[in-house]
Design a protein around this motif. Sequence first.
Motif, short mmCIF file in Angstrom:
data_model
loop_
_atom_site.label_atom_id
_atom_site.label_comp_id
_atom_site.label_asym_id
_atom_site.label_seq_id
_atom_site.Cartn_x
_atom_site.Cartn_y
_atom_site.Cartn_z
N ARG B 49 0.77 -1.25 -0.03
CA ARG B 49 0.15 -0.11 0.18
C ARG B 49 0.86 1.18 0.01
O ARG B 49 1.82 1.35 0.76
CB ARG B 49 -0.75 0.03 1.51
CG ARG B 49 -2.25 -0.31 1.34
CD ARG B 49 -2.66 -0.21 2.69
NE ARG B 49 -3.81 -1.03 2.36
CZ ARG B 49 -4.58 -0.87 3.32
NH1 ARG B 49 -5.01 -0.09 4.46
NH2 ARG B 49 -5.95 -1.79 3.18
N ALA B 52 0.86 6.74 3.90
CA ALA B 52 0.15 7.93 4.14
C ALA B 52 1.33 8.81 4.79
O ALA B 52 2.39 8.44 5.42
CB ALA B 52 -1.02 7.92 5.26
N PRO B 53 1.37 10.25 4.33
CA PRO B 53 2.25 11.00 5.04
C PRO B 53 2.13 10.90 6.60
O PRO B 53 1.37 10.71 7.27
CB PRO B 53 1.60 12.42 4.68
CG PRO B 53 1.03 12.25 3.46
CD PRO B 53 0.30 10.87 3.65
N GLY B 54 3.69 10.86 7.30
CA GLY B 54 3.69 10.58 8.80
C GLY B 54 3.62 9.19 8.96
O GLY B 54 3.81 8.74 10.03
N GLN B 55 3.26 8.36 7.98
CA GLN B 55 3.24 6.83 8.52
C GLN B 55 4.56 6.24 8.37
O GLN B 55 5.41 6.49 7.41
CB GLN B 55 2.26 6.19 7.51
CG GLN B 55 1.84 4.98 7.93
CD GLN B 55 0.74 4.22 7.07
OE1 GLN B 55 0.74 4.56 5.86
NE2 GLN B 55 -0.05 3.27 7.60
N MET B 56 5.17 5.66 9.27
CA MET B 56 6.38 4.97 9.40
C MET B 56 6.51 3.55 8.95
O MET B 56 7.59 2.91 8.94
CB MET B 56 6.93 5.19 10.79
CG MET B 56 7.29 6.66 11.37
SD MET B 56 8.32 7.57 10.03
CE MET B 56 10.22 6.57 10.38
N ILE B 57 5.19 2.88 8.67
CA ILE B 57 5.24 1.69 8.39
C ILE B 57 4.68 1.30 7.05
O ILE B 57 3.83 2.39 6.61
CB ILE B 57 4.56 0.70 9.51
CG1 ILE B 57 3.13 1.20 9.62
CG2 ILE B 57 5.24 0.74 10.58
CD1 ILE B 57 2.00 0.28 9.06
N VAL B 126 8.68 -2.10 8.95
CA VAL B 126 8.73 -1.53 10.06
C VAL B 126 9.89 -0.09 9.69
O VAL B 126 11.06 -0.36 9.21
CB VAL B 126 9.16 -2.20 11.30
CG1 VAL B 126 9.23 -1.17 12.62
CG2 VAL B 126 8.03 -3.30 11.38
N GLU B 127 9.57 1.16 9.92
CA GLU B 127 10.51 2.20 9.84
C GLU B 127 10.79 2.30 8.29
O GLU B 127 12.08 2.07 8.05
CB GLU B 127 11.54 1.90 10.66
CG GLU B 127 11.34 1.62 12.20
CD GLU B 127 11.68 2.70 13.03
OE1 GLU B 127 12.77 3.46 13.40
OE2 GLU B 127 10.56 3.14 13.85
#
Lengths: 195, 162
Positions: B49, B52-57, B126-127
């Motif tokens: 997927r 989204a902005p700000g999403q670290m995963i 992750v990250e």
Amino acid sequence: MKSKGQVLALLASATLIGCAPPPTPFNATEVSNLAYGRGLDIPDTDGIIRRIDDFKGRVTLVFFGFTRCPDVCPTTLMRLREVRQAVGENADQVQVLLVSVDPERDTPERLGTYVKSFDESFIGLRPEPGDLETVVKAFHAIAVKVPTTGDDYTIDHSATIYVYDRTNQLRLIAQPSLPVDQLASDLRRLTEERS
Amino acid sequence: MICRTLRMRRILLDIITDMKVSLALLWLLASITPVFAADSIIIERPYARASAPGQMIGSGFMTIAHQGSSEDRLVSATTPIAREVQIHTMNMDGGVMRMRPVEGGLAIPAGGRVVLQPGGLHLMFVEISAPLVAGTVFPVTLRFAKAGEIKVEFNVEARPIK
């Protein structure tokens, strides 16, 4: 097979009772007299203290999530954007609030950009880590940290959507899987109620 | 009457031509859908997927088909675009979202298929080092207990609604 007479009798009784039809039920689960989340003060991502009563005159949706949630949270946010658009001309009376269950990793900046990327009107609320438990309990919800690998963790959390009417009364509890048009129709009805 | 028969024939011909076109399209689609294979394991339609902005995963999905005669396991995965790749199950239990790492690797039954899809099993990146942008591609190395390493390209797709 009903006889003609029986059918006529049924029709007649339906006409008699039918003068004031009962209101159509909502698609989401209706609740009343529940003070869930009322009176809580939670800072938004700009540091402004918010409470549900601030949104008088609007239909307010509250749900829990976090930016590291891979599936349910982004899907719910996308659906709520669609729901809001499907409400139509009263869309701007619908307010979506996402309460972070991971304030330790969801910094205000991160949570803010995340939430606004789905819809500019959405507001992210970030309880202080020490207040999270109180906030979650006030909604009779669940948020439990679960270790994954190393010092990493995920959070089991309630995915239900709490819907408050224009007078800030909790009226509906919706599951995130409720079809967009059904939730939109419920919200439209609530926006049309007099406050 | 003759006229009607002719028209029917015309319609039939149209349907057949349509079918030929759709078959050709299907063949074309099948030939461009990425399939990555080791001896017995086939990875179908790996995709992630867009984040989204700000999403670290990020989350990744695929179908793992196994043609071998004994069970295999997806033990781990790595990608240069994330610190770590975790294999997760996700389910909704009484309105509560529960996500768990798959312990001991993901079992792939002999002759079976395991589907990683939204609302259930997924890879969690992750990250992530940069946002996952729709239309881009990134490499993932999957490690199976028996089939060994399989290198896969994940397509980043616009965030699906369902």
